[in-house]
Design a protein around this motif. Sequence first.
Motif: not given
Length: 246
Positions: A45, A73, A167, A169
Amino acid sequence: MRIDKDKCAGCGQCTEFCTLGRIAVCRRDPRTGKLYYEINEDECVDCGVCLRAGVCSAGALYMPAYAWPRTVRSAFSDPTVEHRDTKVAGRGTEEIKTNEITGRIKRGFVGISCEMGRPSVGARFYDIEKVAMALARLGVEFEPNNPCTRLMADPQTGRYKAEVLNEKVLSAIIEMIIPLAQLPAVLTAIRGAAAGVDCVFCVDLITVLEPGNAIPTLPLLQSLQWPVSPNGKMNTGLGRPLAKEG
Ligand code: SF4
Ligand code: SF4
């Protein structure tokens, strides 16, 4: 985050500091027999913790100059990185932390935060979108000054920009303020969406106490058998008084 395989000494020390656990794998160079580590970039991340730990004496760890949409991220996972794409800092707003000054959340209303993802798990935006879309179907209005909302293609439907969906995170917060009367429907929607996501998240309900210090959301949560952890934030008088209620 990447590791320069030519510089890496294969000690594995940086892997101990990874917020997502051991996402780096040890490999052996078939030509030289030298050990080195390789980070699984799809799982990483870009929180930067391994680099900031300062344990790599070989100088092998480095953060590439990633481009959009990969840049989300680090923006959501590394508090030292600016939110260039959303122009809103952090994971969400300050919510209750400054409510005595902002008066954003008034009696009769509930601030809702869905804190998607946690260290060791993280969250992908396709899972964040599932919760957001379930809430959008109830007609809620997402907090506009929230970095998560800024990544939506359409805040009316809770749909995110297609390019960010994969994506990952460390954590991102979906936020809104709803009338107290809408809380049962919102909790039902969140519970329904939770069954379909592949990450952990917690739900914060933020309210002003009733006269006598009663928590207005507590009876409903208890009747629905939601696990509750009541926390208070005391106004010590350093901010402005809560804005007058209309
Ligand atoms: S600390 Fe440095 S040398 Fe050791 S495994 Fe990590 S990148 Fe390689
Ligand atoms: S940047 Fe964060 S998630 Fe990526 S390898 Fe380092 S500690 Fe793990």
